[in-house]
Design a protein around this motif. Structure first.
Motif, PDB file in Angstrom:
ATOM      1  N   LYS A   1     -37.777  11.905 -53.632  1.00  0.00           N
ATOM      2  CA  LYS A   1     -37.741  10.870 -52.586  1.00  0.00           C
ATOM      3  C   LYS A   1     -36.553   9.931 -52.771  1.00  0.00           C
ATOM      4  N   LYS A   2     -36.239   9.612 -54.021  1.00  0.00           N
ATOM      5  CA  LYS A   2     -35.092   8.758 -54.297  1.00  0.00           C
ATOM      6  C   LYS A   2     -33.801   9.417 -53.817  1.00  0.00           C
ATOM      7  N   LEU A   3     -33.627  10.681 -54.152  1.00  0.00           N
ATOM      8  CA  LEU A   3     -32.424  11.409 -53.754  1.00  0.00           C
ATOM      9  C   LEU A   3     -32.355  11.598 -52.240  1.00  0.00           C
ATOM     10  N   LEU A   4     -33.493  11.820 -51.615  1.00  0.00           N
ATOM     11  CA  LEU A   4     -33.538  12.036 -50.174  1.00  0.00           C
ATOM     12  C   LEU A   4     -33.107  10.786 -49.418  1.00  0.00           C
ATOM     13  N   ASN A   5     -33.414   9.633 -49.952  1.00  0.00           N
ATOM     14  CA  ASN A   5     -33.073   8.390 -49.268  1.00  0.00           C
ATOM     15  C   ASN A   5     -31.667   7.899 -49.577  1.00  0.00           C
ATOM     16  N   GLU A   6     -30.995   8.547 -50.522  1.00  0.00           N
ATOM     17  CA  GLU A   6     -29.621   8.197 -50.806  1.00  0.00           C
ATOM     18  C   GLU A   6     -28.741   8.756 -49.695  1.00  0.00           C
ATOM     19  N   PRO A   7     -27.430   8.558 -49.759  1.00  0.00           N
ATOM     20  CA  PRO A   7     -26.553   8.937 -48.651  1.00  0.00           C
ATOM     21  C   PRO A   7     -26.488  10.422 -48.326  1.00  0.00           C
ATOM     22  N   MET A   8     -27.379  11.211 -48.867  1.00  0.00           N
ATOM     23  CA  MET A   8     -27.394  12.637 -48.589  1.00  0.00           C
ATOM     24  C   MET A   8     -27.621  12.912 -47.104  1.00  0.00           C
ATOM     25  N   LEU A   9     -28.427  12.094 -46.454  1.00  0.00           N
ATOM     26  CA  LEU A   9     -28.698  12.261 -45.035  1.00  0.00           C
ATOM     27  C   LEU A   9     -27.873  11.272 -44.229  1.00  0.00           C
ATOM     28  N   ASP A  10     -27.471  11.703 -43.052  1.00  0.00           N
ATOM     29  CA  ASP A  10     -26.687  10.858 -42.149  1.00  0.00           C
ATOM     30  C   ASP A  10     -27.647  10.150 -41.198  1.00  0.00           C
ATOM     31  N   TRP A  11     -27.967   8.903 -41.520  1.00  0.00           N
ATOM     32  CA  TRP A  11     -28.881   8.119 -40.696  1.00  0.00           C
ATOM     33  C   TRP A  11     -28.093   7.438 -39.584  1.00  0.00           C
ATOM     34  N   VAL A  12     -28.608   7.502 -38.350  1.00  0.00           N
ATOM     35  CA  VAL A  12     -27.945   6.859 -37.215  1.00  0.00           C
ATOM     36  C   VAL A  12     -28.967   6.043 -36.427  1.00  0.00           C
ATOM     37  N   ASP A  13     -28.496   4.956 -35.812  1.00  0.00           N
ATOM     38  CA  ASP A  13     -29.380   4.201 -34.928  1.00  0.00           C
ATOM     39  C   ASP A  13     -29.313   4.842 -33.544  1.00  0.00           C
ATOM     40  N   PHE A  14     -30.080   4.338 -32.588  1.00  0.00           N
ATOM     41  CA  PHE A  14     -30.181   4.982 -31.292  1.00  0.00           C
ATOM     42  C   PHE A  14     -28.833   5.024 -30.566  1.00  0.00           C
ATOM     43  N   ASP A  15     -28.053   3.944 -30.636  1.00  0.00           N
ATOM     44  CA  ASP A  15     -26.757   3.928 -29.957  1.00  0.00           C
ATOM     45  C   ASP A  15     -25.798   4.956 -30.552  1.00  0.00           C
ATOM     46  N   GLN A  16     -25.770   5.061 -31.870  1.00  0.00           N
ATOM     47  CA  GLN A  16     -24.925   6.063 -32.520  1.00  0.00           C
ATOM     48  C   GLN A  16     -25.383   7.477 -32.139  1.00  0.00           C
ATOM     49  N   ALA A  17     -26.699   7.678 -32.080  1.00  0.00           N
ATOM     50  CA  ALA A  17     -27.244   8.984 -31.693  1.00  0.00           C
ATOM     51  C   ALA A  17     -26.830   9.334 -30.267  1.00  0.00           C
ATOM     52  N   GLN A  18     -26.891   8.363 -29.369  1.00  0.00           N
ATOM     53  CA  GLN A  18     -26.492   8.596 -27.978  1.00  0.00           C
ATOM     54  C   GLN A  18     -25.030   9.049 -27.905  1.00  0.00           C
ATOM     55  N   GLN A  19     -24.170   8.467 -28.723  1.00  0.00           N
ATOM     56  CA  GLN A  19     -22.753   8.863 -28.752  1.00  0.00           C
ATOM     57  C   GLN A  19     -22.619  10.318 -29.200  1.00  0.00           C
ATOM     58  N   ILE A  20     -23.412  10.718 -30.188  1.00  0.00           N
ATOM     59  CA  ILE A  20     -23.381  12.102 -30.656  1.00  0.00           C
ATOM     60  C   ILE A  20     -23.821  13.041 -29.528  1.00  0.00           C
ATOM     61  N   ILE A  21     -24.889  12.671 -28.836  1.00  0.00           N
ATOM     62  CA  ILE A  21     -25.408  13.493 -27.736  1.00  0.00           C
ATOM     63  C   ILE A  21     -24.368  13.595 -26.621  1.00  0.00           C
ATOM     64  N   GLN A  22     -23.753  12.485 -26.274  1.00  0.00           N
ATOM     65  CA  GLN A  22     -22.727  12.481 -25.216  1.00  0.00           C
ATOM     66  C   GLN A  22     -21.505  13.305 -25.617  1.00  0.00           C
TER      67      GLN A  22
END
Length: 190
Positions: free
Chosen positions: A89-110
């Motif tokens: 769980k510690k490793l999973l929450n480190e920068p291994m995953l690319d977390w985005v907020d809704f606005d950043q996600a919308q940019q990816i989708i667009q």
């Protein structure tokens, strides 16, 4: 890898049992193993997958704090590397995953990305983000091959726990994945 422990098994040994508490994440390092799930119609279990060297398993119960949903049994003599729940769980929450907020996600989708909803089909049918596709987390490991390898996916679930697990599975398979930080329930687009 410094936090992982090597364990050897013989053919027929059970590595993890359906219904048990989740305590480790595993990487198969030698041999092959069979994933089965007991059902009311099949006490011996139905075959879900055969694992080969390099395949991982056990993360679903760790992330969701649920009991194991399948049994993994060695088909041949072999071995695994295992990582304890807290370290995982510690490793999973480190920068291994690319977390985005809704606005950043919308940019990816667009920009050509795709929403990937990992909730149950009934949850998806009830409400989902526009343009999303549904790959329930429980079957994501087996359906991943049908995703486009060159597409950026934004994974989401209701609160983010299943999305985090799904993103982990897909990232380790080489997909370009981001995770919606606040989950579907709290996102501005829900």
């Amino acid at each position: 890898f410094m936090r992982m422990q090597q364990i050897n098994y013989k053919a027929g040994d059970v590595i993890l049992k359906q219904g048990a508490e989740g305590d480790y994440f595993y990487v198969l390092t030698r041999g092959s193993a069979l994933v089965t799930r007991e059902t009311p119609l099949s006490k011996d279990g139905i075959k879900l997958a055969e694992l080969r060297v390099g395949d991982t398993f056990g993360e679903e119960a760790l992330i969701s704090d649920a009991k194991r949903n399948a049994t993994v049994t060695m088909v041949t003599d072999g071995g695994v590397m295992r990582l304890g729940k807290d370290d995982f769980k510690k490793l999973l929450n480190e920068p291994m995953l690319d977390w985005v907020d809704f606005d950043q996600a919308q940019q990816i989708i667009q920009g050509g990305g795709q929403w990937l909803d990992v909730r149950l089909p009934s949850e998806f049918e009830n409400q989902h983000l526009d343009g999303a596709i549904n790959f329930p987390f429980e079957s994501l490991r087996y359906q991943a091959a049908s995703l486009a390898p060159d597409r950026h996916y934004v994974v989401y679930s209701d609160t983010g726990a299943r999305a985090m697990a799904g993103a982990f599975l897909l990232t380790e398979r080489g997909f370009d994945i981001s995770v919606l930080r606040e989950g579907f329930v709290d996102s501005q687009g829900a």
